[in-house]
Write an enzyme that holds these catalytic residues in place. Sequence first.
Site, PDB file in Angstrom:
ATOM      1  N   ARG A 145       0.849  -1.207   0.000  1.00 30.80           N
ATOM      2  CA  ARG A 145       0.000   0.000   0.000  1.00 30.80           C
ATOM      3  C   ARG A 145       0.874   1.243   0.000  1.00 30.80           C
ATOM      4  O   ARG A 145       0.567   2.234  -0.662  1.00 30.80           O
ATOM      5  CB  ARG A 145      -0.937  -0.006   1.195  1.00 30.80           C
ATOM      6  CG  ARG A 145      -2.215  -0.806   1.027  1.00 30.80           C
ATOM      7  CD  ARG A 145      -2.005  -2.238   0.588  1.00 30.80           C
ATOM      8  NE  ARG A 145      -3.220  -3.012   0.535  1.00 30.80           N
ATOM      9  CZ  ARG A 145      -3.620  -3.864   1.488  1.00 30.80           C
ATOM     10  NH1 ARG A 145      -2.868  -4.086   2.549  1.00 30.80           N
ATOM     11  NH2 ARG A 145      -4.746  -4.520   1.339  1.00 30.80           N
TER      12      ARG A 145
ATOM     13  N   ASP B 298       0.375  -6.920  -3.083  1.00 30.59           N
ATOM     14  CA  ASP B 298      -1.040  -6.685  -2.747  1.00 30.59           C
ATOM     15  C   ASP B 298      -1.570  -5.673  -3.756  1.00 30.59           C
ATOM     16  O   ASP B 298      -0.815  -5.182  -4.608  1.00 30.59           O
ATOM     17  CB  ASP B 298      -1.197  -6.170  -1.304  1.00 30.59           C
ATOM     18  CG  ASP B 298      -2.540  -6.581  -0.689  1.00 30.59           C
ATOM     19  OD1 ASP B 298      -3.578  -6.359  -1.329  1.00 30.59           O
ATOM     20  OD2 ASP B 298      -2.536  -7.118   0.423  1.00 30.59           O
TER      21      ASP B 298
ATOM     22  N   HIS C 174      -6.414 -10.597  -3.307  1.00 31.55           N
ATOM     23  CA  HIS C 174      -5.517  -9.466  -3.022  1.00 31.55           C
ATOM     24  C   HIS C 174      -4.416  -9.331  -4.070  1.00 31.55           C
ATOM     25  O   HIS C 174      -3.263  -9.052  -3.727  1.00 31.55           O
ATOM     26  CB  HIS C 174      -4.896  -9.605  -1.624  1.00 31.55           C
ATOM     27  CG  HIS C 174      -5.765  -9.028  -0.538  1.00 31.55           C
ATOM     28  ND1 HIS C 174      -5.821  -7.682  -0.260  1.00 31.55           N
ATOM     29  CD2 HIS C 174      -6.617  -9.624   0.332  1.00 31.55           C
ATOM     30  CE1 HIS C 174      -6.674  -7.481   0.734  1.00 31.55           C
ATOM     31  NE2 HIS C 174      -7.175  -8.635   1.104  1.00 31.55           N
TER      32      HIS C 174
ATOM     33  N   GLU D  81      -9.315 -13.042   2.161  1.00 37.06           N
ATOM     34  CA  GLU D  81     -10.273 -12.144   1.509  1.00 37.06           C
ATOM     35  C   GLU D  81     -10.349 -12.256  -0.015  1.00 37.06           C
ATOM     36  O   GLU D  81     -10.516 -11.255  -0.705  1.00 37.06           O
ATOM     37  CB  GLU D  81      -9.960 -10.682   1.893  1.00 37.06           C
ATOM     38  CG  GLU D  81     -10.067 -10.436   3.378  1.00 37.06           C
ATOM     39  CD  GLU D  81      -9.791  -8.989   3.778  1.00 37.06           C
ATOM     40  OE1 GLU D  81     -10.611  -8.433   4.508  1.00 37.06           O
ATOM     41  OE2 GLU D  81      -8.755  -8.435   3.376  1.00 37.06           O
TER      42      GLU D  81
ATOM     43  N   TRP E  96      -6.132 -14.021  12.069  1.00 40.64           N
ATOM     44  CA  TRP E  96      -6.238 -12.551  12.120  1.00 40.64           C
ATOM     45  C   TRP E  96      -7.650 -12.084  12.415  1.00 40.64           C
ATOM     46  O   TRP E  96      -7.853 -11.043  13.009  1.00 40.64           O
ATOM     47  CB  TRP E  96      -5.720 -11.933  10.821  1.00 40.64           C
ATOM     48  CG  TRP E  96      -6.592 -12.116   9.605  1.00 40.64           C
ATOM     49  CD1 TRP E  96      -6.656 -13.217   8.810  1.00 40.64           C
ATOM     50  CD2 TRP E  96      -7.499 -11.168   9.037  1.00 40.64           C
ATOM     51  NE1 TRP E  96      -7.544 -13.026   7.787  1.00 40.64           N
ATOM     52  CE2 TRP E  96      -8.080 -11.766   7.900  1.00 40.64           C
ATOM     53  CE3 TRP E  96      -7.881  -9.864   9.383  1.00 40.64           C
ATOM     54  CZ2 TRP E  96      -9.025 -11.111   7.105  1.00 40.64           C
ATOM     55  CZ3 TRP E  96      -8.828  -9.216   8.582  1.00 40.64           C
ATOM     56  CH2 TRP E  96      -9.381  -9.836   7.464  1.00 40.64           C
TER      57      TRP E  96
ATOM     58  N   TYR F 226      -3.283  -5.569  15.601  1.00 36.97           N
ATOM     59  CA  TYR F 226      -3.134  -4.775  14.377  1.00 36.97           C
ATOM     60  C   TYR F 226      -2.636  -3.385  14.786  1.00 36.97           C
ATOM     61  O   TYR F 226      -3.365  -2.611  15.399  1.00 36.97           O
ATOM     62  CB  TYR F 226      -4.470  -4.698  13.623  1.00 36.97           C
ATOM     63  CG  TYR F 226      -4.620  -5.826  12.611  1.00 36.97           C
ATOM     64  CD1 TYR F 226      -4.079  -7.085  12.867  1.00 36.97           C
ATOM     65  CD2 TYR F 226      -5.286  -5.636  11.400  1.00 36.97           C
ATOM     66  CE1 TYR F 226      -4.204  -8.115  11.954  1.00 36.97           C
ATOM     67  CE2 TYR F 226      -5.415  -6.672  10.483  1.00 36.97           C
ATOM     68  CZ  TYR F 226      -4.872  -7.906  10.763  1.00 36.97           C
ATOM     69  OH  TYR F 226      -4.989  -8.929   9.855  1.00 36.97           O
ATOM     70  N   PHE F 227      -1.407  -3.109  14.418  1.00 31.15           N
ATOM     71  CA  PHE F 227      -0.805  -1.844  14.851  1.00 31.15           C
ATOM     72  C   PHE F 227      -1.172  -0.680  13.926  1.00 31.15           C
ATOM     73  O   PHE F 227      -0.691   0.437  14.109  1.00 31.15           O
ATOM     74  CB  PHE F 227       0.718  -1.990  14.968  1.00 31.15           C
ATOM     75  CG  PHE F 227       1.183  -2.748  16.185  1.00 31.15           C
ATOM     76  CD1 PHE F 227       0.277  -3.297  17.090  1.00 31.15           C
ATOM     77  CD2 PHE F 227       2.542  -2.917  16.449  1.00 31.15           C
ATOM     78  CE1 PHE F 227       0.708  -3.998  18.212  1.00 31.15           C
ATOM     79  CE2 PHE F 227       2.987  -3.611  17.571  1.00 31.15           C
ATOM     80  CZ  PHE F 227       2.066  -4.158  18.444  1.00 31.15           C
ATOM     81  N   ASP F 228      -2.031  -0.957  12.932  1.00 32.66           N
ATOM     82  CA  ASP F 228      -2.565   0.160  12.143  1.00 32.66           C
ATOM     83  C   ASP F 228      -3.787   0.763  12.844  1.00 32.66           C
ATOM     84  O   ASP F 228      -4.347   1.746  12.364  1.00 32.66           O
ATOM     85  CB  ASP F 228      -2.917  -0.271  10.708  1.00 32.66           C
ATOM     86  CG  ASP F 228      -3.819  -1.497  10.635  1.00 32.66           C
ATOM     87  OD1 ASP F 228      -3.909  -2.250  11.623  1.00 32.66           O
ATOM     88  OD2 ASP F 228      -4.430  -1.703   9.572  1.00 32.66           O
TER      89      ASP F 228
ATOM     90  N   TRP G 231      -0.517  -2.868   8.541  1.00 27.82           N
ATOM     91  CA  TRP G 231      -1.075  -2.600   7.208  1.00 27.82           C
ATOM     92  C   TRP G 231      -0.946  -1.102   6.965  1.00 27.82           C
ATOM     93  O   TRP G 231      -1.167  -0.300   7.868  1.00 27.82           O
ATOM     94  CB  TRP G 231      -2.543  -3.047   7.154  1.00 27.82           C
ATOM     95  CG  TRP G 231      -2.669  -4.500   7.485  1.00 27.82           C
ATOM     96  CD1 TRP G 231      -3.038  -5.040   8.680  1.00 27.82           C
ATOM     97  CD2 TRP G 231      -2.374  -5.607   6.634  1.00 27.82           C
ATOM     98  NE1 TRP G 231      -2.995  -6.407   8.621  1.00 27.82           N
ATOM     99  CE2 TRP G 231      -2.589  -6.781   7.378  1.00 27.82           C
ATOM    100  CE3 TRP G 231      -1.944  -5.723   5.304  1.00 27.82           C
ATOM    101  CZ2 TRP G 231      -2.401  -8.056   6.853  1.00 27.82           C
ATOM    102  CZ3 TRP G 231      -1.764  -6.985   4.786  1.00 27.82           C
ATOM    103  CH2 TRP G 231      -1.985  -8.139   5.539  1.00 27.82           C
TER     104      TRP G 231
ATOM    105  N   GLU H 190      -2.383   1.108   4.535  1.00 25.53           N
ATOM    106  CA  GLU H 190      -3.293   1.963   3.756  1.00 25.53           C
ATOM    107  C   GLU H 190      -3.208   3.419   4.227  1.00 25.53           C
ATOM    108  O   GLU H 190      -3.157   4.337   3.415  1.00 25.53           O
ATOM    109  CB  GLU H 190      -4.744   1.490   3.915  1.00 25.53           C
ATOM    110  CG  GLU H 190      -5.092   0.234   3.147  1.00 25.53           C
ATOM    111  CD  GLU H 190      -4.914  -1.026   3.983  1.00 25.53           C
ATOM    112  OE1 GLU H 190      -4.122  -1.001   4.955  1.00 25.53           O
ATOM    113  OE2 GLU H 190      -5.555  -2.041   3.653  1.00 25.53           O
TER     114      GLU H 190
HETATM  115  C1  ACM Z   1      -5.828  -9.274   6.579  1.00 29.22           C
HETATM  116  O1  ACM Z   1      -5.851  -8.364   7.430  1.00 29.22           O
HETATM  117  N1  ACM Z   1      -6.549  -9.178   5.476  1.00 29.22           N
HETATM  118  C2  ACM Z   1      -5.019 -10.466   6.760  1.00 29.22           C
END
Ligand code: ACM
Length: 709
Positions: free
Chosen positions: A122, A151, A229, A284, A350, A375-377, A425, A427
């Site tokens: 991203r 991705d 993805h 996903e 996850w 998730y550190f985002d 992540w 984004e």
């Molecule tokens: C994920 O957060 N889609 C693994």
Amino acid sequence: MMKIQHLPALIVLTACCCSPKYELYTDYPPVIPAPAEVCWKKEEIKVTEIVRKLSHDEIPEEGYHLQIDRQGIVLEAHDSAGLFYGEQTLRQIMDEKGRARACDILDYPAFPYRGLHLDVSRHFMSTDYIKTLLDLMAEYKLNRFHWHLTDGGGWRFESKKYPLLTRKAQARMESDWTRWWDNGQRNFVETGTPGSYGGFYTQEEMREIVAYAAERHITVIPEIEMPGHSNEVFFAYPELTCKGTTGSSDYCIGNPKTFEFLFNILDEVMDIFPSRYIHIGGDEAGKNDWKTCPACQYLMKNEKLEDVDELQSWSIRKVEQYLNGKGRRIIGWDEILQGGLAPDATVMSWRGEDGGKTAAKMRHHVIMTPGNPLYFDHYQAAPSFEPLAIGGYNPLERVYAYNPLPADLTEEDHQYILGAQANLWTEYIPDEKHAEYMTWPRAIALSEVLWTPAEKKDWNDFLVRANLHTAQLIQRGINAFPLRNIDIQSEVDTIRQEIRIRIKKENLLAQLRYTTDGSQPEYRSPLCDSIITIKDSAQIRVRLFKGKEALTDAISYDSDYHKGIGKKALYNSQYYSGYAAGGNTALTDGKRGSWTYLDGLWQGFTRPMDVTIDLGEKQELHRISAKFMQVKGAWVYTPGTVEVLLSDDGEHFRSIGVKKTAISMDDFEIRFETQKFNTTDSARYVRMKATQSETKEGTFIFTDEIIIF
Ligand code: ACM
Ligand code: ZN
């Protein structure tokens, strides 16, 4: 085995005049992660020579035995990783003058897999940044770097066989994720296009990272996403989708060329990355095109696959077979359980811990990475003074409290849980400084979760050490989050008819100041150093200061001890089970939600909300209100209309008014709206109805309390 005495974990926390640097000290060296077994002595020893010994059989893998006394320093280990970790500890113990506190430490990890993940698709991150990350990981004894190389945001792995990937699928004309993704311009431009944004790693650079990591006892686990993805791939090779065009996220499983491509890519990946594990994504996948694609349908029929889940599972098994044949093993996100788990797969859980639990019971290896809290985002403090994040709330304390071994699994199941990992992540993390900010110091909390025995973890003790380490990291130029979270918890006492509010801070050198009348706290406002007791209504505002300097904006928390508390709520329409917030008592329990709808205090409705509160007897009423939330990104909207009705018998209701929302559905900010109704009427039953802003399925109404005065 040697004998080790345990000292109580006594911390002295003083505003100190003798240590000018951080004004905080502990009565022993603040080592993170805390060693498994330690005995601190009184003497300070000048470090001159270190005697290193290997292959000590009584020391566990990756463990070490460090003795510092007047005779000198002896570091023994089972293996080279252990020696390395012993040296990391020694570095944390030593002061600037090369003196170390005498001690006897026997240390070893609680879990073999101690990971950090980084999404470079991203937003691209340089190899310099990754080296700094690896340096820090090593200091904190983290040993797996999961490199999310591909991705929908861009392909970052140089392939010699498929050069179009880094020519046509890595550069975009927009760096901002939302603008690029949401505006339907998810396209890429040729590498070198003036003004384009992106990047990729050459094979040489990736080899260099692997070697750099190995010197620090870190294994790099590369991830190549499949079968979903993968939007970016199809800008280079559209023939690999079911429709032969861009616009899909999934490979066509029925097309043999897909596997020819993936196996060739994986060959190149394996040539660069010696890791036993290769991460093959698996999360996903859209799977929609597969339902109508002749090639996919033909394959499903031939292989007797019932549905597209089984088709996905078939593709994962095929890839696993290929990698197993080369002596490698796969890790996949927990969706690889759908349609049947590949025989040798390790599951990265996850979407909570359920996937991990299922896999462990099936005797598959598991790595825990639940979104909450790993998730550190997600936000680490209130969004009003933090950079935009994807949502959620994973502050330091919640990361620290995490235990990768779920209590409802057996000891045998636990054997299959290799450890845990935090995921970043990107984004909403456009650059390296921001990535650093989201990672540290939460990653040091993770390091203690994964290294220190669970029974030795101690939040208050850790918090002192975390303050010291964070200050050091910042002084070294690491853009660590400066521990400015404020956490508010309330306790409702129906006997004393009061609400007690406890406000906590992470930053031990800062002061919390507050007001209760909704005004902005200033540096002269009262200190929040004890519990605040509310007997009627208070609009609490809290803010963090360092001396006269405000470190944050104010956090708001409204609290009301009102007539409805403890009274029965009748649900004429049912709340959504995923956001029950305590169930039938949620709207009359006096507990107010915070800024995040994920705090377990906001009740969610996917249908119009319709709730009647039975006050038990007819009484005089003055005002009825409720607060609603809007978080557009999470499909949470303030209700289009809110109506309050009163009744004496619970059957015949009279309306006292309808209010419309003033908040636009296009508003991306987190918004709160209180709808308030004044009355002079008396009634036993108070009913509130709220309707969705639009009929689109799946939108939520969130409220935390119906307040009746
Ligand atoms: C994920 O957060 N889609 C693994
Ligand atoms: Zn297909």
